[in-house]
Write a protein that holds these residues in place. Structure first.
Motif, PDB file in Angstrom:
ATOM      1  N   LEU A  38      10.397  -6.319  -5.257  1.00  0.00           N
ATOM      2  CA  LEU A  38      10.272  -5.050  -4.552  1.00  0.00           C
ATOM      3  C   LEU A  38      10.788  -3.903  -5.422  1.00  0.00           C
ATOM      4  CD1 LEU A  38       9.594  -4.052  -1.588  1.00  0.00           C
ATOM      5  CD2 LEU A  38      12.061  -4.010  -1.244  1.00  0.00           C
ATOM      6  N   THR A  39      10.015  -2.823  -5.499  1.00  0.00           N
ATOM      7  CA  THR A  39      10.489  -1.645  -6.221  1.00  0.00           C
ATOM      8  C   THR A  39      11.072  -0.659  -5.217  1.00  0.00           C
ATOM      9  OG1 THR A  39       8.329  -0.551  -6.126  1.00  0.00           O
ATOM     10  CG2 THR A  39       8.790  -1.902  -8.063  1.00  0.00           C
ATOM     11  N   ARG A  40      12.207  -0.062  -5.591  1.00  0.00           N
ATOM     12  CA  ARG A  40      12.923   0.848  -4.709  1.00  0.00           C
ATOM     13  C   ARG A  40      13.231   2.143  -5.454  1.00  0.00           C
ATOM     14  NH1 ARG A  40      15.141  -4.086  -4.637  1.00  0.00           N
ATOM     15  NH2 ARG A  40      15.343  -5.174  -2.663  1.00  0.00           N
ATOM     16  N   GLU A  41      13.196   3.234  -4.731  1.00  0.00           N
ATOM     17  CA  GLU A  41      13.602   4.513  -5.309  1.00  0.00           C
ATOM     18  C   GLU A  41      14.367   5.292  -4.243  1.00  0.00           C
ATOM     19  OE1 GLU A  41      11.437   8.496  -6.916  1.00  0.00           O
ATOM     20  OE2 GLU A  41      10.621   6.576  -7.604  1.00  0.00           O
ATOM     21  N   TYR A  42      15.525   5.806  -4.631  1.00  0.00           N
ATOM     22  CA  TYR A  42      16.379   6.560  -3.717  1.00  0.00           C
ATOM     23  C   TYR A  42      16.452   8.006  -4.185  1.00  0.00           C
ATOM     24  CZ  TYR A  42      17.874   1.862  -2.438  1.00  0.00           C
ATOM     25  OH  TYR A  42      17.890   0.550  -2.040  1.00  0.00           O
ATOM     26  N   SER A  43      16.564   8.921  -3.240  1.00  0.00           N
ATOM     27  CA  SER A  43      16.732  10.328  -3.596  1.00  0.00           C
ATOM     28  C   SER A  43      17.696  10.978  -2.620  1.00  0.00           C
ATOM     29  CB  SER A  43      15.381  11.050  -3.581  1.00  0.00           C
ATOM     30  OG  SER A  43      14.814  11.009  -2.290  1.00  0.00           O
ATOM     31  N   SER A  58      18.432  12.492   2.673  1.00  0.00           N
ATOM     32  CA  SER A  58      18.348  11.443   1.660  1.00  0.00           C
ATOM     33  C   SER A  58      17.217  10.493   2.044  1.00  0.00           C
ATOM     34  CB  SER A  58      19.678  10.701   1.513  1.00  0.00           C
ATOM     35  OG  SER A  58      20.050  10.061   2.716  1.00  0.00           O
ATOM     36  N   ALA A  59      16.606   9.874   1.018  1.00  0.00           N
ATOM     37  CA  ALA A  59      15.397   9.097   1.276  1.00  0.00           C
ATOM     38  C   ALA A  59      15.340   7.840   0.422  1.00  0.00           C
ATOM     39  CB  ALA A  59      14.162   9.959   1.026  1.00  0.00           C
ATOM     40  N   TYR A  60      14.483   6.935   0.850  1.00  0.00           N
ATOM     41  CA  TYR A  60      14.261   5.657   0.190  1.00  0.00           C
ATOM     42  C   TYR A  60      12.768   5.368   0.262  1.00  0.00           C
ATOM     43  CZ  TYR A  60      14.057   0.464   0.295  1.00  0.00           C
ATOM     44  OH  TYR A  60      13.742  -0.856   0.090  1.00  0.00           O
ATOM     45  N   THR A  61      12.157   5.056  -0.864  1.00  0.00           N
ATOM     46  CA  THR A  61      10.765   4.609  -0.855  1.00  0.00           C
ATOM     47  C   THR A  61      10.723   3.211  -1.451  1.00  0.00           C
ATOM     48  OG1 THR A  61      10.300   5.618  -3.000  1.00  0.00           O
ATOM     49  CG2 THR A  61       9.792   6.938  -1.053  1.00  0.00           C
ATOM     50  N   TRP A  62       9.793   2.405  -0.972  1.00  0.00           N
ATOM     51  CA  TRP A  62       9.653   1.052  -1.481  1.00  0.00           C
ATOM     52  C   TRP A  62       8.187   0.696  -1.600  1.00  0.00           C
ATOM     53  CZ3 TRP A  62      10.203   1.961   3.636  1.00  0.00           C
ATOM     54  CH2 TRP A  62       9.342   1.298   4.490  1.00  0.00           C
ATOM     55  N   SER A  63       7.934  -0.264  -2.472  1.00  0.00           N
ATOM     56  CA  SER A  63       6.593  -0.810  -2.611  1.00  0.00           C
ATOM     57  C   SER A  63       6.745  -2.267  -3.007  1.00  0.00           C
ATOM     58  CB  SER A  63       5.811  -0.049  -3.679  1.00  0.00           C
ATOM     59  OG  SER A  63       4.496  -0.573  -3.775  1.00  0.00           O
ATOM     60  N   GLY A  64       6.009  -3.114  -2.304  1.00  0.00           N
ATOM     61  CA  GLY A  64       6.143  -4.538  -2.567  1.00  0.00           C
ATOM     62  C   GLY A  64       4.866  -5.293  -2.303  1.00  0.00           C
ATOM     63  N   ASN A  65       5.030  -6.585  -2.172  1.00  0.00           N
ATOM     64  CA  ASN A  65       3.894  -7.466  -1.925  1.00  0.00           C
ATOM     65  C   ASN A  65       3.322  -7.227  -0.521  1.00  0.00           C
ATOM     66  OD1 ASN A  65       5.614  -8.805  -0.123  1.00  0.00           O
ATOM     67  ND2 ASN A  65       6.060 -10.468  -1.540  1.00  0.00           N
ATOM     68  N   ARG A  66       2.364  -8.056  -0.142  1.00  0.00           N
ATOM     69  CA  ARG A  66       1.692  -7.903   1.147  1.00  0.00           C
ATOM     70  C   ARG A  66       2.676  -7.964   2.314  1.00  0.00           C
ATOM     71  NH1 ARG A  66      -0.947 -11.059   4.775  1.00  0.00           N
ATOM     72  NH2 ARG A  66      -0.433 -12.991   3.722  1.00  0.00           N
ATOM     73  N   ILE A  97      16.522   8.137  11.640  1.00  0.00           N
ATOM     74  CA  ILE A  97      15.732   7.896  10.437  1.00  0.00           C
ATOM     75  C   ILE A  97      14.255   8.080  10.764  1.00  0.00           C
ATOM     76  CG2 ILE A  97      15.057   6.182   8.692  1.00  0.00           C
ATOM     77  CD1 ILE A  97      17.776   4.787   9.242  1.00  0.00           C
ATOM     78  N   HIS A  98      13.556   8.814   9.902  1.00  0.00           N
ATOM     79  CA  HIS A  98      12.100   8.901  10.012  1.00  0.00           C
ATOM     80  C   HIS A  98      11.527   7.847   9.069  1.00  0.00           C
ATOM     81  CE1 HIS A  98       8.180  10.622  10.771  1.00  0.00           C
ATOM     82  NE2 HIS A  98       7.937  10.424   9.486  1.00  0.00           N
ATOM     83  N   LEU A  99      10.650   7.001   9.587  1.00  0.00           N
ATOM     84  CA  LEU A  99      10.081   5.885   8.837  1.00  0.00           C
ATOM     85  C   LEU A  99       8.575   6.010   8.787  1.00  0.00           C
ATOM     86  CD1 LEU A  99      10.106   2.932   7.650  1.00  0.00           C
ATOM     87  CD2 LEU A  99      10.157   2.143  10.017  1.00  0.00           C
ATOM     88  N   ASP A 100       8.032   6.017   7.564  1.00  0.00           N
ATOM     89  CA  ASP A 100       6.586   6.019   7.371  1.00  0.00           C
ATOM     90  C   ASP A 100       6.186   4.750   6.628  1.00  0.00           C
ATOM     91  OD1 ASP A 100       5.672   8.483   8.489  1.00  0.00           O
ATOM     92  OD2 ASP A 100       6.518   9.542   6.773  1.00  0.00           O
ATOM     93  N   PHE A 101       5.228   4.035   7.174  1.00  0.00           N
ATOM     94  CA  PHE A 101       4.611   2.919   6.457  1.00  0.00           C
ATOM     95  C   PHE A 101       3.298   3.419   5.870  1.00  0.00           C
ATOM     96  CE2 PHE A 101       7.082   0.440   9.575  1.00  0.00           C
ATOM     97  CZ  PHE A 101       7.694  -0.458   8.724  1.00  0.00           C
ATOM     98  N   THR A 102       3.019   3.025   4.633  1.00  0.00           N
ATOM     99  CA  THR A 102       1.730   3.354   4.031  1.00  0.00           C
ATOM    100  C   THR A 102       0.885   2.092   3.813  1.00  0.00           C
ATOM    101  OG1 THR A 102       2.748   3.313   1.834  1.00  0.00           O
ATOM    102  CG2 THR A 102       2.558   5.448   2.928  1.00  0.00           C
ATOM    103  N   ARG A 103       1.524   0.944   3.700  1.00  0.00           N
ATOM    104  CA  ARG A 103       0.863  -0.361   3.574  1.00  0.00           C
ATOM    105  C   ARG A 103       1.664  -1.381   4.346  1.00  0.00           C
ATOM    106  NH1 ARG A 103       1.559  -3.161  -0.757  1.00  0.00           N
ATOM    107  NH2 ARG A 103       2.628  -1.704  -2.060  1.00  0.00           N
ATOM    108  N   PRO A 104       1.131  -2.351   4.997  1.00  0.00           N
ATOM    109  CA  PRO A 104      -0.290  -2.711   5.062  1.00  0.00           C
ATOM    110  C   PRO A 104      -1.083  -1.852   6.051  1.00  0.00           C
ATOM    111  CG  PRO A 104       0.991  -4.284   6.335  1.00  0.00           C
ATOM    112  CD  PRO A 104       1.972  -3.329   5.687  1.00  0.00           C
TER     113      PRO A 104
END
Length: 149
Positions: A43-48, A56-64, A83-90
């Motif tokens: 899993l790739t993670r990025e914090y800002s 402050s925020a956290y984005t992630w991208s991973g497998n299915r 917390i506001h949560l947005d899913f972009t995949r799946p």
């Protein structure tokens, strides 16, 4: 379709709200207790932003299984964390999370609540069954992290 779908789970944790707020509001801390951490070892993670602060925020991208998305802290107060949560995949969805912290003696009643606008897919997918178990697992892991000797 008007309306909101709500999923929530509650646990009693032997800790004060002051001890719990940093573990919830500082998004890098989720790696210790998030129910989704073990879904993708790559899993790739990025914090800002400033950890634990509104914005402050956290984005992630991973497998299915892990999918992709972002979380942004919207509120931090003695009663809990928003917390506001947005899913972009799946699939795409936008959700509001709230961790409600209610002191009970030497423990805190922690309620993990998610609200999402009712959409067509929520008529066919039982979000409580789909996500409720994850919330239970996360609360168990949070309890272990906080109550560990």
């Amino acid at each position: 379709m008007a309306g909101t779908v709500v999923v929530e789970r509650t646990a009693r944790i032997r800790a004060t709200p002051e001890q719990l707020v940093p573990l919830i509001s500082r998004l890098p801390e989720w790696a210790q207790w998030s129910p989704w951490e073990d879904l993708d070892p790559d899993l790739t993670r990025e914090y800002s932003g400033e950890p634990g602060a509104v914005g402050s925020a956290y984005t992630w991208s991973g497998n299915r299984k892990a999918g992709a998305g972002s979380m942004r802290i919207t509120a931090v107060d003695p009663d809990g964390v928003g917390i506001h949560l947005d899913f972009t995949r799946p699939f795409r969805s936008s959700n509001e999370l709230r961790f409600v912290l209610e002191p009970e003696g030497e423990s805190t009643r922690v309620t993990w609540r998610m609200e999402t606008p009712q959409k067509l897919y929520t008529r066919f997918v039982n979000l409580d069954k789909l996500i409720g178990g994850d919330f239970e697992k996360g609360l168990r892991k949070l309890t272990q992290v906080v109550e560990a000797p």
